[in-house]
Design a protein around this motif. Structure first.
Motif, short mmCIF file in Angstrom:
data_model
loop_
_atom_site.label_atom_id
_atom_site.label_comp_id
_atom_site.label_asym_id
_atom_site.label_seq_id
_atom_site.Cartn_x
_atom_site.Cartn_y
_atom_site.Cartn_z
N LEU A 64 0.83 -1.21 0.00
CA LEU A 64 0.00 0.00 0.00
C LEU A 64 0.86 1.25 0.00
CD1 LEU A 64 -2.84 -0.92 2.52
CD2 LEU A 64 -3.02 -0.75 0.04
N GLN A 65 1.88 1.27 0.85
CA GLN A 65 2.77 2.42 0.88
C GLN A 65 3.52 2.56 -0.44
OE1 GLN A 65 3.16 4.80 3.15
NE2 GLN A 65 1.54 3.93 4.41
N LEU A 66 3.96 1.45 -0.99
CA LEU A 66 4.63 1.48 -2.29
C LEU A 66 3.72 2.09 -3.35
CD1 LEU A 66 6.73 0.68 -4.45
CD2 LEU A 66 5.72 -1.61 -4.45
N GLN A 67 2.47 1.67 -3.34
CA GLN A 67 1.52 2.16 -4.34
C GLN A 67 1.31 3.67 -4.22
OE1 GLN A 67 -2.32 0.36 -4.05
NE2 GLN A 67 -3.15 1.44 -5.82
N LYS A 68 1.17 4.16 -2.98
CA LYS A 68 0.94 5.59 -2.78
C LYS A 68 2.13 6.42 -3.28
CE LYS A 68 -1.92 4.85 1.31
NZ LYS A 68 -1.94 4.97 2.78
N ILE A 69 3.33 6.00 -2.89
CA ILE A 69 4.52 6.76 -3.30
C ILE A 69 4.74 6.66 -4.80
CG2 ILE A 69 7.02 6.96 -3.01
CD1 ILE A 69 6.68 5.98 -0.16
N ALA A 70 4.55 5.46 -5.35
CA ALA A 70 4.74 5.26 -6.80
C ALA A 70 3.73 6.11 -7.59
CB ALA A 70 4.58 3.79 -7.15
N LYS A 71 2.51 6.21 -7.06
CA LYS A 71 1.49 7.00 -7.76
C LYS A 71 1.88 8.46 -7.84
CE LYS A 71 -3.47 8.04 -7.67
NZ LYS A 71 -4.75 7.85 -6.93
N GLU A 72 2.55 8.96 -6.77
CA GLU A 72 2.97 10.36 -6.76
C GLU A 72 4.18 10.59 -7.65
OE1 GLU A 72 4.88 13.38 -3.50
OE2 GLU A 72 3.07 12.28 -2.92
N ARG A 73 5.14 9.66 -7.60
CA ARG A 73 6.39 9.86 -8.33
C ARG A 73 6.32 9.37 -9.78
NH1 ARG A 73 11.46 8.31 -4.56
NH2 ARG A 73 12.50 9.30 -6.32
N PHE A 74 5.54 8.30 -10.01
CA PHE A 74 5.45 7.71 -11.35
C PHE A 74 3.99 7.47 -11.69
CE2 PHE A 74 8.99 5.87 -8.88
CZ PHE A 74 10.07 6.50 -9.49
N PRO A 75 3.21 8.52 -11.90
CA PRO A 75 1.76 8.36 -12.08
C PRO A 75 1.36 7.54 -13.31
CG PRO A 75 2.47 10.61 -12.59
CD PRO A 75 3.62 9.93 -11.96
N GLU A 76 2.28 7.40 -14.26
CA GLU A 76 1.95 6.66 -15.48
C GLU A 76 2.04 5.15 -15.31
OE1 GLU A 76 6.35 7.08 -15.35
OE2 GLU A 76 4.62 8.35 -14.91
N ILE A 77 2.63 4.67 -14.21
CA ILE A 77 2.81 3.23 -13.99
C ILE A 77 1.56 2.63 -13.37
CG2 ILE A 77 4.14 1.47 -12.77
CD1 ILE A 77 6.56 3.30 -12.90
N ALA A 78 1.03 1.57 -14.03
CA ALA A 78 -0.16 0.88 -13.53
C ALA A 78 0.25 -0.11 -12.45
CB ALA A 78 -0.86 0.15 -14.66
#
Length: 540
Positions: A64-78
């Motif tokens: 969950l934490q990975l997903q939140k940070i990844a969404k902010e830094r790499f929004p294009e990654i599904a």
């Protein structure tokens, strides 16, 4: 060819998923794998996959934490998450945060294939939108820069009303009267040394920042931001001074416990006093930093509240009291040579009575923290410490194991401090009575005693009492009562708080004592005073 990253803490599952993906569709390129969220963020930065397939439960940083940070830094990654049946509540959270789909363990080939086909179709249908993507990135950058600029200004006391309006425009509204600061630091010894040395330190800070911000969003009003590679700061806006502080301590303790439980790393949190108005935020930030310094003395993985920590760790030891008083007096008077001579006596006495080397280091660190606060008040910290910061200095002191070396280092440090004070000239802020008055102004709500105040400035109790009356025209108790009654009058006039709550919140022993003192000082009972104020201001 779409690229995918696999994240799971068990090697057998990583290899199994990689084989299943290759067998299902040769077009998919498994560009890498990671064993937890922190490692995954490094891989995302390096490999820039189109999708990430991640387990939810992992050590250090979960899915969950990975997903939140990844969404902010790499929004294009599904992202697609994997979980067990018992973790379905986490799956729901993940879907709310933008996960494309989920898979249940054990992962079935057909279900994995369905998800891969759907993802592939979506990726192929994407049409380049360079303008909108740039605009989105620009908006994120603007938001980040505004937040960092205003937050930094608040900590330094250099924010203008226009800056606060900028915060409101991006959805951050500090509309409550009280503030405090939390400084959160990663305990590096809780991270494997090799792992830390190979990782980007900012990833740890980003994880902490994201975690703390989520807690604040749920339980308080505040803003958390990374201020350096080693420091995360949370600025909290509070409605009530006393009750909010109690809740804040509970929040900080919860943050510490949850980070340890979920990520297997530990943090230490320093908390400043609750202050009124944005203009007082620098004081709360400074005090949170001072509280954090005591980590060296009491250890990490703790919540260190400035008021409580400073009170519990006042510089006391079995050394002859005259030694400390003589040292304090010589420093106050700018007598550099005398200071160097006294330092030798003090440290030799300390080493003779201390039971362990750690006890020697702790006492000296307490003394240096005491002088660091005073140097900050005088504005001579840079002149005193030069290119060294206080944290590095304390660690260096604790690495010294020879008495001669310790004496020489402390002579040099306190000699330089004394020279700085002498060069600055006579300063009221260094005067022990002025210092005591400032202390009373900050701590009058607490059960402050004459002895405690005298001990803080290293003076004999009787002499301190006489000097206080001579210099201020009032006794110590009279000044303390004056401060308490003034605050009580303000709260009675400006709030609807119960009289009993005000009595307790302004340092009085009980309601009966408060009523008697208040009437002696003002000529009115607290209730009559409130009624009189209402009549005068036209409030009925």
């Amino acid at each position: 060819m779409p690229k995918i990253l696999i994240v799971d803490d068990e090697a057998i599952f990583r290899k199994g998923l990689q084989s299943m993906i290759a067998a299902w569709d040769k077009d998919w390129d498994v560009v890498g794998a990671a064993k937890d969220g922190i490692e995954a963020l490094e891989r995302l930065e390096e490999l820039r996959p189109d999708a990430v397939l991640t387990d939810i439960r992992m050590p250090r940083m979960d899915g969950l934490q990975l997903q939140k940070i990844a969404k902010e830094r790499f929004p294009e990654i599904a992202s697609v998450v994997i979980s067990g049946y018992e973790d379905f509540a986490y799956v729901q959270q993940s879907m709310r945060h933008g996960s494309k789909d989920y898979l249940l363990k054990p992962v079935e080939r057909e279900e994995l294939g369905r998800v891969l086909d759907q993802l592939k179709a979506e990726l192929l249908q994407r049409t380049p939108e360079p303008v909108s993507a740039e605009e989105r990135n620009e908006d994120m950058l603007i938001r980040q820069h505004v937040t960092e600029h205003v937050a930094s200004g608040l900590l330094q006391g250099s924010v203008h009303p226009e800056d606060m309006k900028l915060l409101q425009r991006i959805g951050i509204d500090f509309d409550q009267p009280y503030f405090t600061c939390l400084v959160i630091k990663l305990d590096k010894d809780s991270v494997d040394r090799e792992r830390y040395s190979h990782a980007d330190p900012s990833l740890f800070q980003l994880y902490i920042q994201q975690f703390v911000q989520e807690v604040l969003d749920n339980r308080a009003s505040g803003l958390c931001f990374v201020i350096s590679d080693t420091e995360v700061v949370a600025l909290v806006n509070l409605a009530d001074e006393r009750e909010s502080k109690i809740e804040l301590l509970e929040i900080a303790a919860s943050i510490r416990r949850q980070i340890r439980s979920l990520s297997n790393i530990t943090v230490t949190i320093g908390i400043g006093t609750v202050v009124e108005g944005a203009q007082s935020i620098p004081r709360a930030y400074h005090e949170a930093g001072i509280a954090l310094l005591y980590r060296l003395i009491v250890g990490g993985d703790k919540v260190l509240d400035y008021e409580q920590t400073a009170k519990e760790n006042q510089f006391k030891s079995g050394i002859k009291k005259w030694s400390w008083e003589a040292l304090e007096q010589a420093i106050n008077e700018g007598k550099t040579d005398e200071v160097k001579s006294i330092v030798e006596t003090v440290i030799q006495d300390l080493c003779r009575i201390a039971q362990t080397p750690e006890a020697v280091h702790q006492q000296i660190c307490k003394l240096l923290i005491h002088y660091y606060e005073l140097a900050e008040d005088l504005g001579i910290t840079k002149q005193w410490l030069r290119q060294t910061d206080i944290r590095t200095l304390l660690f260096d002191i604790c690495s010294i194991s020879a008495i001669d070396e310790l004496v020489e280092e402390c002579r040099k440090l306190l000699g330089r401090l004394t020279a700085g004070i002498a060069a600055r000239g006579r300063n009221a802020e260094r005067d022990p009575i002025e210092q005591s008055v400032r202390y009373l102004e900050r701590h009058y709500r607490e059960p402050v005693t004459l002895k405690e105040a005298a001990d803080r400035v290293f003076l004999n109790q009787a002499y301190f009492s006489s000097l206080f009356k001579q210099r201020t025209g009032t006794t110590f108790v009279e000044r303390l009562t004056e401060l308490r009654v003034a605050e009580a009058k303000r709260r009675i006039a400006m709030t609807d708080e119960k009289i009993a709550v005000i009595a307790e919140g302004t340092g009085f022993l009980n309601l009966r004592h408060f009523n008697r003192v208040f009437k002696n000082e003002t000529g009115f009972t607290p209730k009559d005073y409130r009624e009189r104020v209402k009549q005068e201001t036209g409030k009925h």
